[in-house]
Design a protein around this motif. Structure first.
Motif, PDB file in Angstrom:
ATOM      1  N   SER A 154      62.318  39.406 -13.010  1.00 17.74           N
ATOM      2  CA  SER A 154      63.357  40.434 -13.024  1.00 17.74           C
ATOM      3  C   SER A 154      64.713  39.792 -12.777  1.00 17.74           C
ATOM      4  CB  SER A 154      63.078  41.509 -11.969  1.00 17.74           C
ATOM      5  OG  SER A 154      63.153  40.951 -10.668  1.00 17.74           O
ATOM      6  N   CYS A 155      65.748  40.513 -13.181  1.00 20.54           N
ATOM      7  CA  CYS A 155      67.128  40.113 -12.951  1.00 20.54           C
ATOM      8  C   CYS A 155      67.855  41.341 -12.418  1.00 20.54           C
ATOM      9  CB  CYS A 155      67.774  39.625 -14.243  1.00 20.54           C
ATOM     10  SG  CYS A 155      69.516  39.173 -14.064  1.00 20.54           S
ATOM     11  N   SER A 156      68.403  41.234 -11.221  1.00 25.73           N
ATOM     12  CA  SER A 156      69.098  42.380 -10.623  1.00 25.73           C
ATOM     13  C   SER A 156      70.542  42.450 -11.125  1.00 25.73           C
ATOM     14  CB  SER A 156      69.091  42.259  -9.095  1.00 25.73           C
ATOM     15  OG  SER A 156      69.987  41.231  -8.688  1.00 25.73           O
ATOM     16  N   ARG A 157      71.190  43.568 -10.861  1.00 29.75           N
ATOM     17  CA  ARG A 157      72.602  43.714 -11.244  1.00 29.75           C
ATOM     18  C   ARG A 157      73.477  42.696 -10.517  1.00 29.75           C
ATOM     19  NH1 ARG A 157      73.444  47.986 -14.410  1.00 29.75           N
ATOM     20  NH2 ARG A 157      71.985  49.703 -14.342  1.00 29.75           N
ATOM     21  N   LYS A 158      73.014  42.221  -9.373  1.00 27.47           N
ATOM     22  CA  LYS A 158      73.755  41.200  -8.621  1.00 27.47           C
ATOM     23  C   LYS A 158      73.452  39.804  -9.136  1.00 27.47           C
ATOM     24  CE  LYS A 158      74.186  43.835  -4.385  1.00 27.47           C
ATOM     25  NZ  LYS A 158      73.932  43.871  -2.949  1.00 27.47           N
ATOM     26  N   ARG A 159      72.676  39.731 -10.214  1.00 27.70           N
ATOM     27  CA  ARG A 159      72.333  38.474 -10.881  1.00 27.70           C
ATOM     28  C   ARG A 159      71.394  37.582 -10.070  1.00 27.70           C
ATOM     29  NH1 ARG A 159      74.974  40.442 -14.525  1.00 27.70           N
ATOM     30  NH2 ARG A 159      76.722  39.860 -15.791  1.00 27.70           N
ATOM     31  N   ASN A 160      70.509  38.201  -9.312  1.00 29.84           N
ATOM     32  CA  ASN A 160      69.443  37.461  -8.635  1.00 29.84           C
ATOM     33  C   ASN A 160      68.207  37.526  -9.513  1.00 29.84           C
ATOM     34  OD1 ASN A 160      70.819  36.767  -6.199  1.00 29.84           O
ATOM     35  ND2 ASN A 160      70.633  38.901  -5.578  1.00 29.84           N
ATOM     36  N   LEU A 161      67.598  36.377  -9.751  1.00 32.51           N
ATOM     37  CA  LEU A 161      66.384  36.319 -10.558  1.00 32.51           C
ATOM     38  C   LEU A 161      65.178  36.223  -9.645  1.00 32.51           C
ATOM     39  CD1 LEU A 161      67.415  33.781 -13.333  1.00 32.51           C
ATOM     40  CD2 LEU A 161      67.553  36.262 -13.393  1.00 32.51           C
ATOM     41  N   LYS A 162      64.119  36.911 -10.013  1.00 32.63           N
ATOM     42  CA  LYS A 162      62.860  36.843  -9.283  1.00 32.63           C
ATOM     43  C   LYS A 162      61.732  36.625 -10.269  1.00 32.63           C
ATOM     44  CE  LYS A 162      64.266  39.742  -5.450  1.00 32.63           C
ATOM     45  NZ  LYS A 162      63.968  40.928  -4.654  1.00 32.63           N
ATOM     46  N   PHE A 163      60.797  35.771  -9.867  1.00 31.45           N
ATOM     47  CA  PHE A 163      59.621  35.502 -10.675  1.00 31.45           C
ATOM     48  C   PHE A 163      58.376  35.692  -9.827  1.00 31.45           C
ATOM     49  CE2 PHE A 163      63.028  33.062 -12.630  1.00 31.45           C
ATOM     50  CZ  PHE A 163      62.912  33.452 -13.946  1.00 31.45           C
ATOM     51  N   ASP A 164      57.304  36.130 -10.467  1.00 27.67           N
ATOM     52  CA  ASP A 164      56.049  36.350  -9.756  1.00 27.67           C
ATOM     53  C   ASP A 164      55.349  35.026  -9.484  1.00 27.67           C
ATOM     54  OD1 ASP A 164      54.065  38.605  -8.967  1.00 27.67           O
ATOM     55  OD2 ASP A 164      52.843  37.099  -9.991  1.00 27.67           O
ATOM     56  N   TRP A 165      54.673  34.943  -8.336  1.00 27.13           N
ATOM     57  CA  TRP A 165      53.979  33.716  -7.939  1.00 27.13           C
ATOM     58  C   TRP A 165      52.821  33.371  -8.862  1.00 27.13           C
ATOM     59  CZ3 TRP A 165      48.844  34.092  -6.554  1.00 27.13           C
ATOM     60  CH2 TRP A 165      48.367  35.361  -6.185  1.00 27.13           C
ATOM     61  N   LYS A 166      52.310  34.335  -9.632  1.00 26.80           N
ATOM     62  CA  LYS A 166      51.174  34.074 -10.527  1.00 26.80           C
ATOM     63  C   LYS A 166      51.599  33.449 -11.856  1.00 26.80           C
ATOM     64  CE  LYS A 166      49.713  38.387 -10.121  1.00 26.80           C
ATOM     65  NZ  LYS A 166      50.570  38.988  -9.123  1.00 26.80           N
ATOM     66  N   LEU A 167      52.894  33.223 -12.024  1.00 27.45           N
ATOM     67  CA  LEU A 167      53.415  32.654 -13.269  1.00 27.45           C
ATOM     68  C   LEU A 167      52.693  31.377 -13.676  1.00 27.45           C
ATOM     69  CD1 LEU A 167      55.849  33.965 -14.725  1.00 27.45           C
ATOM     70  CD2 LEU A 167      57.237  32.093 -13.863  1.00 27.45           C
ATOM     71  N   SER A 168      52.361  30.536 -12.719  1.00 24.45           N
ATOM     72  CA  SER A 168      51.744  29.239 -13.030  1.00 24.45           C
ATOM     73  C   SER A 168      50.348  29.365 -13.631  1.00 24.45           C
ATOM     74  CB  SER A 168      51.696  28.338 -11.801  1.00 24.45           C
ATOM     75  OG  SER A 168      50.923  28.931 -10.786  1.00 24.45           O
ATOM     76  N   MET A 169      49.769  30.548 -13.620  1.00 20.05           N
ATOM     77  CA  MET A 169      48.454  30.758 -14.220  1.00 20.05           C
ATOM     78  C   MET A 169      48.546  30.949 -15.734  1.00 20.05           C
ATOM     79  SD  MET A 169      46.787  33.487 -11.618  1.00 20.05           S
ATOM     80  CE  MET A 169      46.765  33.242  -9.863  1.00 20.05           C
ATOM     81  N   LEU A 170      49.732  31.239 -16.217  1.00 19.63           N
ATOM     82  CA  LEU A 170      49.932  31.563 -17.629  1.00 19.63           C
ATOM     83  C   LEU A 170      50.086  30.300 -18.473  1.00 19.63           C
ATOM     84  CD1 LEU A 170      52.577  34.411 -17.204  1.00 19.63           C
ATOM     85  CD2 LEU A 170      50.118  34.668 -17.550  1.00 19.63           C
ATOM     86  N   PRO A 171      49.883  30.423 -19.788  1.00 11.97           N
ATOM     87  CA  PRO A 171      50.147  29.286 -20.685  1.00 11.97           C
ATOM     88  C   PRO A 171      51.624  28.872 -20.603  1.00 11.97           C
ATOM     89  CG  PRO A 171      48.902  30.980 -21.828  1.00 11.97           C
ATOM     90  CD  PRO A 171      49.313  31.564 -20.516  1.00 11.97           C
ATOM     91  N   ARG A 172      51.884  27.606 -20.751  1.00 15.99           N
ATOM     92  CA  ARG A 172      53.223  27.026 -20.596  1.00 15.99           C
ATOM     93  C   ARG A 172      54.287  27.743 -21.434  1.00 15.99           C
ATOM     94  NH1 ARG A 172      55.688  23.937 -17.066  1.00 15.99           N
ATOM     95  NH2 ARG A 172      56.644  22.099 -17.885  1.00 15.99           N
ATOM     96  N   GLU A 173      54.002  27.995 -22.706  1.00  9.77           N
ATOM     97  CA  GLU A 173      55.017  28.616 -23.556  1.00  9.77           C
ATOM     98  C   GLU A 173      55.320  30.053 -23.141  1.00  9.77           C
ATOM     99  OE1 GLU A 173      51.011  28.405 -25.229  1.00  9.77           O
ATOM    100  OE2 GLU A 173      52.408  26.789 -24.886  1.00  9.77           O
ATOM    101  N   VAL A 174      54.346  30.739 -22.537  1.00  8.75           N
ATOM    102  CA  VAL A 174      54.575  32.104 -22.048  1.00  8.75           C
ATOM    103  C   VAL A 174      55.456  32.059 -20.798  1.00  8.75           C
ATOM    104  CG1 VAL A 174      53.461  34.196 -21.170  1.00  8.75           C
ATOM    105  CG2 VAL A 174      52.442  32.940 -23.081  1.00  8.75           C
ATOM    106  N   ILE A 175      55.239  31.076 -19.944  1.00 11.58           N
ATOM    107  CA  ILE A 175      56.104  30.885 -18.770  1.00 11.58           C
ATOM    108  C   ILE A 175      57.539  30.668 -19.241  1.00 11.58           C
ATOM    109  CG2 ILE A 175      56.658  29.367 -16.825  1.00 11.58           C
ATOM    110  CD1 ILE A 175      53.614  28.700 -16.727  1.00 11.58           C
ATOM    111  N   GLU A 176      57.698  29.811 -20.244  1.00 14.00           N
ATOM    112  CA  GLU A 176      59.037  29.526 -20.760  1.00 14.00           C
ATOM    113  C   GLU A 176      59.682  30.782 -21.347  1.00 14.00           C
ATOM    114  OE1 GLU A 176      58.645  26.130 -23.322  1.00 14.00           O
ATOM    115  OE2 GLU A 176      58.389  24.788 -21.602  1.00 14.00           O
TER     116      GLU A 176
END
Length: 176
Positions: free
Chosen positions: A107-129
């Motif tokens: 996610s990207c907030s209106r204040k421009r803070n980005l957040k990513f889920d901790w499970k991202l590393s389980m996904l295929p590399r190109e999907v993470i990108e």
């Protein structure tokens, strides 16, 4: 990756062990058999993996999209890991966090803070990108207009295939 719990009265340790036929195990050795604690250990392991993987993708695509951010940290743990600042010219994010997003990958907030889920590393590399590019693009365009998707495509021409894969398979990675 499979999980293996081993009771151990001498403290706590976590490591990767190779098994037969290239099977990998996350071994959790501890005297604490509480399910919440074991979940915490698994989440902590994946957060560290996600941090390493996301940092590489963020570095590459931040440069490609002419962006910058102030800090990179893993939240929801006892320690916070601050990563080096990336002094690029262009739009800036205040912070990039890896935490438990529950229902979304990033996610990207209106204040421009980005957040990513901790499970991202389980996904295929190109999907993470793809997820990284998608959220970084929100630093320039905070909606999903045609201009937004054109910017995503300029950084990652095969984004549509990754978005489709995520839509079809993303729920398979909801482990708890």
């Amino acid at each position: 990756l499979r999980i293996r719990y081993q009771p151990d009265l001498n403290g706590m340790d976590m490591f990767i062990e190779k098994g037969e036929e290239n099977t990998r195990y996350l071994v959790i050795k501890t005297d604490n058999e509480d399910q919440e604690f074991l979940r915490y250990c698994i989440m902590r392991y994946y957060k560290k993996c996600t941090e390493k993987i996301a940092e590489k993708s963020l570095d590459y695509y931040t440069r490609k999209l002419d962006l910058s951010f102030n800090s990179f940290r893993v939240t929801g743990q006892n320690e916070r890991t601050g990563k080096p600042r990336f002094p690029y010219i262009g739009f800036a994010s205040k912070n990039i966090d890896i935490n438990n997003q529950v229902t979304i990958w990033g996610s990207c907030s209106r204040k421009r803070n980005l957040k990513f889920d901790w499970k991202l590393s389980m996904l295929p590399r190109e999907v993470i990108e793809y997820i990284v590019v998608h959220e970084l693009t929100h630093l320039k365009i905070l909606n999903h207009s045609k201009g937004f998707w054109k910017e995503v495509e300029s950084a990652m021409p095969a984004y549509a295939e990754c978005a489709r894969w995520l839509s079809n398979h993303g729920r398979e990675y909801e482990i708890f």
